[in-house]
Design a protein around this motif. Structure first.
Motif, PDB file in Angstrom:
ATOM      1  N   ILE A 457     -52.236 -78.351  65.874  1.00 12.83           N
ATOM      2  CA  ILE A 457     -51.152 -78.375  66.801  1.00 12.83           C
ATOM      3  C   ILE A 457     -51.751 -77.978  68.206  1.00 12.83           C
ATOM      4  CG2 ILE A 457     -49.394 -77.713  65.295  1.00 12.83           C
ATOM      5  CD1 ILE A 457     -49.816 -74.653  66.156  1.00 12.83           C
ATOM      6  N   GLU A 458     -50.987 -77.482  69.128  1.00 17.47           N
ATOM      7  CA  GLU A 458     -51.546 -77.254  70.645  1.00 17.47           C
ATOM      8  C   GLU A 458     -51.797 -78.371  71.430  1.00 17.47           C
ATOM      9  OE1 GLU A 458     -54.087 -73.928  69.340  1.00 17.47           O
ATOM     10  OE2 GLU A 458     -52.708 -72.772  70.330  1.00 17.47           O
ATOM     11  N   GLN A 459     -51.304 -79.615  71.318  1.00 15.49           N
ATOM     12  CA  GLN A 459     -51.472 -80.870  71.938  1.00 15.49           C
ATOM     13  C   GLN A 459     -49.867 -81.600  72.094  1.00 15.49           C
ATOM     14  OE1 GLN A 459     -50.920 -83.245  69.645  1.00 15.49           O
ATOM     15  NE2 GLN A 459     -51.103 -81.933  67.803  1.00 15.49           N
ATOM     16  N   ASN A 460     -49.979 -82.231  73.007  1.00 14.69           N
ATOM     17  CA  ASN A 460     -48.767 -82.982  73.212  1.00 14.69           C
ATOM     18  C   ASN A 460     -47.540 -82.671  72.944  1.00 14.69           C
ATOM     19  OD1 ASN A 460     -49.880 -85.973  73.362  1.00 14.69           O
ATOM     20  ND2 ASN A 460     -50.773 -85.321  71.391  1.00 14.69           N
ATOM     21  N   PRO A 461     -47.203 -81.378  73.857  1.00  8.96           N
ATOM     22  CA  PRO A 461     -46.060 -80.614  73.584  1.00  8.96           C
ATOM     23  C   PRO A 461     -44.689 -81.586  73.456  1.00  8.96           C
ATOM     24  CG  PRO A 461     -46.882 -79.928  75.490  1.00  8.96           C
ATOM     25  CD  PRO A 461     -47.923 -80.901  74.940  1.00  8.96           C
ATOM     26  N   ALA A 462     -44.706 -82.484  74.265  1.00  9.95           N
ATOM     27  CA  ALA A 462     -43.458 -83.206  74.508  1.00  9.95           C
ATOM     28  C   ALA A 462     -42.818 -83.686  73.245  1.00  9.95           C
ATOM     29  CB  ALA A 462     -43.593 -84.348  75.441  1.00  9.95           C
ATOM     30  N   ILE A 463     -44.125 -84.302  72.480  1.00  9.14           N
ATOM     31  CA  ILE A 463     -43.375 -85.149  71.238  1.00  9.14           C
ATOM     32  C   ILE A 463     -42.906 -83.906  70.231  1.00  9.14           C
ATOM     33  CG2 ILE A 463     -44.615 -86.412  69.383  1.00  9.14           C
ATOM     34  CD1 ILE A 463     -44.370 -87.626  72.239  1.00  9.14           C
ATOM     35  N   TYR A 464     -43.555 -82.881  70.178  1.00 11.31           N
ATOM     36  CA  TYR A 464     -43.064 -81.926  69.184  1.00 11.31           C
ATOM     37  C   TYR A 464     -41.569 -81.437  69.559  1.00 11.31           C
ATOM     38  CZ  TYR A 464     -47.252 -82.262  67.126  1.00 11.31           C
ATOM     39  OH  TYR A 464     -48.593 -83.191  66.488  1.00 11.31           O
ATOM     40  N   GLU A 465     -41.286 -81.039  70.883  1.00  9.05           N
ATOM     41  CA  GLU A 465     -40.214 -80.764  71.456  1.00  9.05           C
ATOM     42  C   GLU A 465     -39.039 -81.739  71.213  1.00  9.05           C
ATOM     43  OE1 GLU A 465     -39.718 -77.928  74.571  1.00  9.05           O
ATOM     44  OE2 GLU A 465     -38.434 -79.542  75.778  1.00  9.05           O
ATOM     45  N   LEU A 466     -39.296 -83.140  71.341  1.00 11.59           N
ATOM     46  CA  LEU A 466     -38.430 -84.080  71.081  1.00 11.59           C
ATOM     47  C   LEU A 466     -38.077 -84.096  69.561  1.00 11.59           C
ATOM     48  CD1 LEU A 466     -36.847 -86.723  71.666  1.00 11.59           C
ATOM     49  CD2 LEU A 466     -39.243 -87.974  71.219  1.00 11.59           C
ATOM     50  N   MET A 467     -39.055 -83.964  68.714  1.00  9.74           N
ATOM     51  CA  MET A 467     -38.886 -84.165  67.112  1.00  9.74           C
ATOM     52  C   MET A 467     -38.187 -83.062  66.677  1.00  9.74           C
ATOM     53  SD  MET A 467     -39.455 -85.793  64.359  1.00  9.74           S
ATOM     54  CE  MET A 467     -38.310 -85.362  63.339  1.00  9.74           C
ATOM     55  N   ALA A 468     -38.354 -81.550  67.323  1.00  4.23           N
ATOM     56  CA  ALA A 468     -37.548 -80.541  67.041  1.00  4.23           C
ATOM     57  C   ALA A 468     -36.002 -80.616  67.327  1.00  4.23           C
ATOM     58  CB  ALA A 468     -38.092 -79.261  67.490  1.00  4.23           C
ATOM     59  N   GLU A 469     -36.081 -81.290  68.448  1.00  3.10           N
ATOM     60  CA  GLU A 469     -34.609 -81.352  69.233  1.00  3.10           C
ATOM     61  C   GLU A 469     -33.511 -82.405  68.275  1.00  3.10           C
ATOM     62  OE1 GLU A 469     -34.439 -81.738  73.525  1.00  3.10           O
ATOM     63  OE2 GLU A 469     -32.977 -83.229  72.811  1.00  3.10           O
ATOM     64  N   LEU A 470     -34.334 -83.547  67.671  1.00  6.34           N
ATOM     65  CA  LEU A 470     -33.602 -84.645  67.072  1.00  6.34           C
ATOM     66  C   LEU A 470     -32.780 -83.971  65.943  1.00  6.34           C
ATOM     67  CD1 LEU A 470     -36.191 -87.651  67.434  1.00  6.34           C
ATOM     68  CD2 LEU A 470     -33.714 -87.369  68.534  1.00  6.34           C
ATOM     69  N   ALA A 483     -37.479 -88.476  78.787  1.00 10.65           N
ATOM     70  CA  ALA A 483     -38.575 -88.275  79.562  1.00 10.65           C
ATOM     71  C   ALA A 483     -38.596 -87.824  80.820  1.00 10.65           C
ATOM     72  CB  ALA A 483     -39.655 -89.670  79.468  1.00 10.65           C
ATOM     73  N   ALA A 484     -37.655 -88.271  81.545  1.00  5.46           N
ATOM     74  CA  ALA A 484     -37.412 -87.737  82.845  1.00  5.46           C
ATOM     75  C   ALA A 484     -36.936 -86.351  82.912  1.00  5.46           C
ATOM     76  CB  ALA A 484     -36.446 -88.658  83.495  1.00  5.46           C
ATOM     77  N   LEU A 485     -36.085 -85.998  81.956  1.00  2.52           N
ATOM     78  CA  LEU A 485     -35.611 -84.522  81.854  1.00  2.52           C
ATOM     79  C   LEU A 485     -36.743 -83.595  81.675  1.00  2.52           C
ATOM     80  CD1 LEU A 485     -32.077 -85.089  80.453  1.00  2.52           C
ATOM     81  CD2 LEU A 485     -32.558 -84.361  82.785  1.00  2.52           C
ATOM     82  N   TYR A 486     -37.539 -84.217  80.789  1.00  7.55           N
ATOM     83  CA  TYR A 486     -38.724 -83.238  79.979  1.00  7.55           C
ATOM     84  C   TYR A 486     -39.508 -82.890  81.323  1.00  7.55           C
ATOM     85  CZ  TYR A 486     -42.661 -81.870  77.766  1.00  7.55           C
ATOM     86  OH  TYR A 486     -44.063 -81.261  77.426  1.00  7.55           O
ATOM     87  N   ALA A 487     -39.717 -83.909  82.326  1.00  7.20           N
ATOM     88  CA  ALA A 487     -40.637 -83.653  83.305  1.00  7.20           C
ATOM     89  C   ALA A 487     -39.963 -82.549  84.401  1.00  7.20           C
ATOM     90  CB  ALA A 487     -40.936 -84.978  84.101  1.00  7.20           C
ATOM     91  N   TRP A 488     -38.582 -82.795  84.408  1.00 10.40           N
ATOM     92  CA  TRP A 488     -38.024 -81.933  85.368  1.00 10.40           C
ATOM     93  C   TRP A 488     -38.042 -80.526  84.665  1.00 10.40           C
ATOM     94  CZ3 TRP A 488     -31.923 -82.547  86.626  1.00 10.40           C
ATOM     95  CH2 TRP A 488     -31.902 -81.540  87.373  1.00 10.40           C
TER      96      TRP A 488
END
Ligand code: NAG
Ligand code: NAG
Ligand code: NAG
Ligand code: NAG
Ligand code: NAG
Ligand code: NAG
Ligand code: NAG
Ligand code: NAG
Length: 592
Positions: A457-470, A483-488
């Motif tokens: 773990i401890e890499q690519n946090p965006a992908i894990y946040e996306l997966m958990a959220e789904l 992706a845009a909201l993630y950046a924000w």
């Protein structure tokens, strides 16, 4: 009953209606802590996360909020809009609800590589009731390898932080594997093994994942007594915290791997010596496996579980993988059925309500051996609904779709994502975004949850946040917008360059669409020199260079934001890695 209703009933009975089936056999797998305990645990979590601001949230857990066992959370503005009132059906549901609010109302973010928690004041208002719910009974987390790639040296503060992250991301079914060697040591000592024999069995702490899987022994060992003592007390804390938040920790069970010394004590036991594993010779590998149908298997398996339940309590779900990356001695379906029956019996002899959680990795790793009849035979050895199979690498190599949904056994659709703790940017966002919904609609689907099963773990946090959220969405998200909201929220800044950079990343390095692709970092930068390196990539490097440039341009105004600094370095690393590949190809071509 109308004709349509009759039709619906018949279809439901046949399991043909989209949506996952309910399993009565899994009804007892649920949070055991009282609503009050869970409420307190969420309040403590929020204090750790938000400090004083946490007082503006009025949080409670009310199990009756859910009538069907599926987690739900309701949020509303209260007291003249000065507070946010949160009611969750479990501690995890409440935490996930709070995180949803923090993400989508406050543009905040929590991750392995830093938080962005500048909460707007007063708290943004919620109109009416904001209801967050999931269709998935279970949200699973971890892989048996995660311990060795990521968590081995963690102390309690680091574990605490991770459990907070799990709760915020809605995880309710985590592995809890810490400290098991202390129990094994006790058990084997009781059976009559001496210290030399134990020292020749356990690997050092960093390699325990492979010791547990029977790949490796002695390497980096022995384990000092202080290790056992500390890991045991760590595990007690981990379990207490997970349970207080309403999670269902998964404990280990016996797989059949035994120390060599067992043969001295039980010379008649049916033990098979395995072939060497990976690049090790038999000094450190070639483990010994006890035949599951041997009475000694039942004895050791139940002794272990008895002790485990005594020390750690139980939530009735246990993981073991009997044939992880190694072939059973026979492919005869009758044999395979008797093996899984024996493994399951060793659990139920101690805990009649036991459910076996199995990583489905073997089916992916060795499709030559595990043909449909073999898979079916192994799964059929356990009563329907008494095991849960993890479709471990479902975003790339799903198993449910060629096994009639695991022949009726419940399963969890997992994103594996990471191999070997590699830290390069990677993602298969389109598959991750569509796979869970396809699995749900699959005819006769036995889907009971979604999971995250990375080796490291401890890499690519965006992908894990996306997966958990789904797990909390009813349909796929719009990835460009996501992706845009993630950046924000990650940077707490709405500059369009940031959103654009992330859209570029989501459209390139995070959008691997190669079928059955396993991401192992192939950059020449991290490999031994050779003229035969395989350097293919799945995206256009120009997109990453462009994202890099955009981030660099915004850098002067964001240099004090931790999450931004982290990503700037990370994307720079990725770009340098790509440049290395480019130079490597030029050097190789001019040499040849
Ligand atoms: C819990 O929720 C149920 C169902 O919504 C409700 O009837 C009950 O009053 C709630 N309990 C508390 C303590 O708020
Ligand atoms: C453990 O038993 C083995 C086999 O009998 C023996 O060779 C070894 O010396 C013993 N070690 C100890 C510490 O007693
Ligand atoms: C040991 O188990 C294997 C299957 O793993 C079986 O073929 C063999 O007959 C067993 N041997 C004995 C002595 O029971
Ligand atoms: C096995 O490997 C170790 C080091 O990995 C080496 O020291 C040893 O000599 C090898 N043993 C044999 C029998 O090849
Ligand atoms: C299952 O899904 C995978 C990934 O989408 C696909 O490659 C494979 O062909 C499918 N298998 C069957 C039998 O449909
Ligand atoms: C996703 O959102 C973008 C931006 O709002 C829009 O242009 C695009 O059409 C949407 N994609 C889909 C598949 O709806
Ligand atoms: C990923 O690539 C596929 C195929 O090229 C494309 O259809 C899709 O829109 C891309 N997804 C994103 C998020 O850019
Ligand atoms: C975004 O950042 C860039 C680079 O620092 C800057 O030129 C631009 O004005 C910013 N845009 C806004 C809307 O602030």
């Amino acid at each position: 009953m109308t004709r349509a209703q009759v039709c619906f009933v018949v279809l439901s009975f046949l399991g043909l209606v989209s949506g996952s089936r309910e399993f009565e056999t899994l009804a007892h797998l649920r949070a055991k802590s009282s609503d009050e305990t869970q409420t307190r645990a969420v309040l403590e979590l929020m204090k750790r996360l938000l400090g004083e601001t946490s007082r503006e949230f009025v949080v409670s857990v009310n199990g009756s909020l859910s009538s069907d066992g599926l987690d739900v959370c309701e949020l509303r503005s209260g007291r003249d809009h000065k507070v946010v009132v949160v009611v969750g059906s479990s501690g995890v549901a409440a935490a996930a609800g709070v995180y949803h609010y923090l993400k989508y109302y406050c543009s905040c973010h929590v991750s392995w590589s830093g938080d962005q928690l500048r909460v707007p004041r007063p708290l943004p208002r919620i109109t009416g009731v904001l209801r967050i719910s999931t269709q998935h009974r279970f949200r699973y987390y971890q892989n048996v390898c995660t311990q060795s790639y990521s968590t081995v040296w963690w102390d309690w503060p680091r574990w605490q932080r991770e459990i907070d992250w799990m709760a915020l991301n809605g995880i309710n079914l985590p592995l809890a594997f810490t400290g098991q060697e202390a129990l094994w040591q006790k058990l084997y000592t009781t059976l009559g093994l001496n210290q030399t024999e134990l020292d020749e069995f356990f690997t050092g702490p960093a390699f325990l994942a492979w010791n547990r899987m029977g790949n490796l022994f002695k390497w980096g060992g022995p384990l000092p007594q202080s290790w056992h003592t500390k890991q045991l007390s760590l595990q007690v804390k981990i379990l207490e915290r997970m349970r207080s938040l309403g999670m269902i920790p998964v404990l280990p069970a016996f797989s059949g791997i035994v120390p060599h010394g067992i043969m001295r004590l039980f010379p008649k036991a049916n033990v098979t010596k395995l072939k060497p594993w990976s690049h090790f010779n038999c000094t450190y590998s070639c483990a010994y496996v006890l035949e599951p149908r041997d009475p000694l298997f039942q004895r050791i398996g139940s002794l272990f579980l008895l002790q485990l339940v005594k020390e750690f309590g139980s939530d009735h779900i246990y993981n073991t993988d009997t044939f992880n990356e190694m072939n059973p001695p026979s492919s005869d379906p009758a044999y395979l059925t008797s093996v899984s029956r024996a493994v399951f019996n060793s659990m139920t002899s101690v805990d009649p309500q036991a459910v076996w959680l199995m990583q489905g990795w073997l089916f992916v790793n060795n499709p030559e051996f595990w043909k449909p009849p073999q898979i079916k035979a192994l799964l059929n050895g356990v009563p329907q609904g008494r095991m849960i199979v993890l479709d471990l690498f479902a975003e790339s190599m799903p198993v449910f779709n060629f096994t009639q949904s695991f022949y009726g056994q419940p399963f969890i659709w997992c994103m594996l994502h990471n191999f070997g703790g590699n830290s390069g940017l990677f993602g298969a966002v389109e598959r991750v975004n569509s796979g869970p919904f396809e699995a749900q609609k699959f005819p006769g689907s036995t889907l009971v949850g979604l999971g995250i099963a990375p080796e490291g773990i401890e890499q690519n946090p965006a992908i894990y946040e996306l997966m958990a959220e789904l797990a909390w969405h009813e349909e796929a998200v719009n990835l460009t917008e996501w992706a845009a909201l993630y950046a924000w929220r990650r940077y707490g800044n709405t500059n369009e360059s940031l959103a654009l950079a992330w859209r570029l990343l989501f459209g390139s390095v995070y959008n691997c669409t190669i079928p059955a692709y396993k991401n192992h970092n192939r950059s020449p930068m991290v490999h031994r020199p050779s003229l035969k390196m395989q350097t293919d990539i799945w995206y256009n490097p120009r997109d990453v260079y462009e994202a890099w440039k955009l981030l660099l341009e915004v850098a002067p105004s964001l240099r004090s934001v931790d999450t931004f600094r982290y990503d700037l370095v990370d994307v720079t690393r990725q770009a340098v890695q790509l440049l290395t590949t480019q130079f490597y190809i030029e050097i190789r071509d001019s040499f040849q």
